[in-house]
Design a protein around this motif. Structure first.
Motif, mmCIF file in Angstrom:
data_model
loop_
_atom_site.group_PDB
_atom_site.id
_atom_site.type_symbol
_atom_site.label_atom_id
_atom_site.label_comp_id
_atom_site.label_asym_id
_atom_site.label_seq_id
_atom_site.Cartn_x
_atom_site.Cartn_y
_atom_site.Cartn_z
ATOM 1 N N VAL A 422 0.840 -1.206 0.000
ATOM 2 C CA VAL A 422 0.000 0.000 0.000
ATOM 3 C C VAL A 422 0.869 1.248 0.000
ATOM 4 O O VAL A 422 0.614 2.219 -0.732
ATOM 5 C CB VAL A 422 -0.962 -0.002 1.210
ATOM 6 C CG1 VAL A 422 -1.594 1.373 1.403
ATOM 7 C CG2 VAL A 422 -2.046 -1.052 1.009
ATOM 8 N N MET A 423 1.923 1.247 0.833
ATOM 9 C CA MET A 423 2.814 2.409 0.894
ATOM 10 C C MET A 423 3.576 2.594 -0.422
ATOM 11 O O MET A 423 3.762 3.719 -0.894
ATOM 12 C CB MET A 423 3.801 2.255 2.049
ATOM 13 C CG MET A 423 3.148 2.262 3.424
ATOM 14 S SD MET A 423 2.216 3.772 3.766
ATOM 15 C CE MET A 423 3.526 4.991 3.783
ATOM 16 N N ARG A 426 1.008 3.844 -3.194
ATOM 17 C CA ARG A 426 -0.010 4.794 -2.734
ATOM 18 C C ARG A 426 -0.377 5.838 -3.787
ATOM 19 O O ARG A 426 -1.483 6.360 -3.760
ATOM 20 C CB ARG A 426 0.400 5.453 -1.423
ATOM 21 C CG ARG A 426 1.699 6.209 -1.379
ATOM 22 C CD ARG A 426 1.960 6.579 0.082
ATOM 23 N NE ARG A 426 3.141 7.392 0.315
ATOM 24 C CZ ARG A 426 4.357 6.928 0.503
ATOM 25 N NH1 ARG A 426 4.559 5.614 0.455
ATOM 26 N NH2 ARG A 426 5.380 7.734 0.746
#
Length: 578
Positions: A422-423, A426
């Motif tokens: 996710v990071m 993003r």
């Protein structure tokens, strides 16, 4: 952690040595369980594998002396996603180490003080080392040194007392134990004993995660010192246990074998001393986890994998948000497992051995992609192959011994990797959210205007960070690799390509043409070509970083050659991408 504090050999060895030497408390029992009277031989095989890894770690970290361990070498030889996989495994290893070590320490203390509530005491111990690391590296090192020296003194005393016991009571027990039948063949016994005993080198990777805090030349000495400690004490203590204790009693005292050995060989006073020492050194392993994870996660935050808020420091130079986050994670895991740490053993085993394997793979990549990079030592290809094979055998053996470990490991690893993904993705996720908001806005009106503006602001903040690549006149193929790397690995729409000129020197027309071609080819990246008078080095990097407001770890270079006058660590985090 303060960048001004540089650890000497004893301090750095103590911080990582407490973790690896705490294995002496349990690894002999594990090896004897599976290899019986030949446990000492299994432990010597582990020591041989660790000897090979001394060269591997020495080459990798010597060439790239930056915090991050396996994450750092993969970041500088492959991509952020591959590096993040190694980082996730390392964080899981540290988390499991901290929780298991704190809980085991309090179980030892409970044996001395039966009224102690183990779970609250474990939380209190984790909190104590949180406070200690918040106070700074130098304070942590002083505590680690005291614990480490006391631990070595206690182990030496135990070896001496057990040796004296054998000399005065004869070798009858040793002879009987060596006549006992093995479970299967000798090869099978050594295979499983070796696999279980590989846990005896957990902590060896820790020194690489805070190498920037160590004085010059200290890192290689920490590797040597850790190897000497476990290569001597683990096989010797296993052999002494087989000489003093009947094999059938070892299984009854697996968790406290050394304490029981001290009880038989020296009496209650020695058993109590070993229990006190166990509390101290296991607490030291908790400290190692806090120090190691702080160095790793700070590096990841600098590379924008974790939020930039993780870089905030207190007055002592400690990254308090990282330390507090790690503490909360440890407490939550402790409460979720309700203090039953069997499940965490699987996470600990697989993640630690996987990190070791990634280091060996990183060494191969370093040889292939960064062969011109200067390094203080060199691990030969056969050395790396044998070391990797040893870790893979240990990993396979542990999974075969405990198939449920793999399931539990995945239960922790998958959510961790999802968070990392996710990071890393993003920007794509925010663009998807923005698209969804715009579709809703078209259907239901302007109620979503605030959300749309918020997402656009977040995207703008991510993409406005500028990056720098220093070129010596690279051909279009190399420059294309730079552009591809930036597009695939970084959140940015802006790149400066910088070439440094001597007095009277002119830019090659071919370079100007190549840059224009790439600027048109990569429409998503705005390329600015900059020429500058000067000589490449730490002073120029400092000057440009201040002038342009660009952090040094957002500056890239190609792999330097043998004649490069600086260590990579002197460049303040400048990364190698081609």
């Amino acid at each position: 952690m303060s960048t001004h504090t540089k650890l000497n050999e004893l301090e750095a060895t103590a911080i990582c040595g407490n973790d690896i030497s705490s294995s002496c408390l349990y690894v002999s029992a594990l090896a004897i369980t599976y290899a019986g009277q030949y446990a000492w031989l299994a432990l010597l095989l582990v020591a041989a594998v660790l000897f090979l890894f001394r060269k591997i770690y020495g080459e990798v970290v010597g060439a790239l002396p930056l915090n991050g361990g396996a994450y750092n070498v993969l970041l500088n030889t492959t991509s952020k996603s591959n590096a993040s996989l190694a980082a996730a495994l390392t964080i899981l290893s540290y988390m499991a180490t901290a929780v298991i070590s704190a809980s085991e320490a309090m179980h030892y203390l409970h044996a001395l003080w039966e009224g102690l509530p183990v779970l609250p005491a474990t939380i209190g111990l984790l909190g104590l080392f949180l406070v200690l690391t918040l106070l700074g590296m130098s304070e942590s090192a002083k505590v680690a040194v005291v614990i480490f020296l006391a631990h070595l003194a206690t182990l030496t005393l135990l070896v001496g007392v057990a040796g004296w016991y054998l000399s005065t009571h004869g070798l009858g027990t040793l002879e009987l134990n060596f006549q006992a039948p093995l479970k299967g063949s000798l090869a099978t016994a050594l295979f499983y004993g070796f696999s279980a005993a590989m846990l005896g080198i957990s902590g060896f990777e820790s020194s690489a995660n805070f190498v920037e805090e160590q004085a010059p030349g200290v890192f290689l000495k920490t590797l040597r010192n850790m190897w000497v400690v476990v290569s001597f004490f683990n096989p010797v203590l296993a052999l002494l246990a087989v000489g003093v204790l009947p094999l059938v009693t070892v299984g009854q005292h697996t968790e406290t074998l050394l304490s029981h050995l001290g009880q038989v060989a020296g009496g209650r006073w020695l058993a109590a001393l070993i229990s006190i020492d166990a509390v101290a050194v296991l607490s030291g392993a908790v400290l190692t986890s806090f120090v190691g994870v702080s160095g790793l996660m700070k590096r990841m935050a600098l590379d924008r994998i974790w939020p930039q808020s993780f870089l905030k420091e207190n007055g002592r130079g400690s990254n308090y948000i990282i330390l507090l986050s790690f503490f909360v994670l440890c407490i939550s895991i402790l409460l979720i497992t309700r203090g039953q740490l069997g499940p965490l053993a699987g996470v600990y085993t697989i993640s630690f051995l996987s990190v070791m394997a990634f280091f060996a793979i990183g060494n191969f990549l370093l040889k292939g992609k960064r062969r011109r990079l200067p390094r203080p030592v060199y691990a030969t290809i056969p050395t790396v192959v044998l070391a990797l094979l040893g870790v893979v055998v240990g990993l396979f053996g542990n999974i075969k011994l405990h198939p449920d470990f793999l399931v539990v490991f995945l239960q922790y690893f998958v959510p961790t990797m999802l968070l990392v993904v996710v990071m890393l993705e993003r920007v794509a996720i925010l663009k998807l959210i923005l698209h969804g908001i715009q579709r809703l806005s078209e259907r239901y009106g302007s109620w979503s205007r605030f959300g749309r503006l918020t997402v656009r602001r977040m995207l703008r903040e991510l993409n406005q960070q500028e990056f720098v690549f220093f070129t010596k006149g690279d051909n279009v193929s190399n420059l294309n690799k730079v552009m591809t790397y930036v597009v695939e690995n970084e959140f940015t729409t802006r790149l400066k390509i910088v070439t440094l000129l001597r007095e009277g020197e002119q830019v090659a027309p071919e370079l100007l043409t190549d840059v224009r071609v790439l600027d048109r080819a990569y429409e998503q990246i705005e390329v600015e070509f900059v020429t500058r008078q000067g000589k490449f080095g730490p002073e120029l990097i400092d000057e440009l970083s201040r002038e342009w407001g660009i952090p040094k770890n957002f500056m890239f270079i190609g792999s330097p050659g043998d004649q490069f006058p600086y260590q990579i660590s002197e460049l303040g985090g400048v990364r190698l991408i081609i």
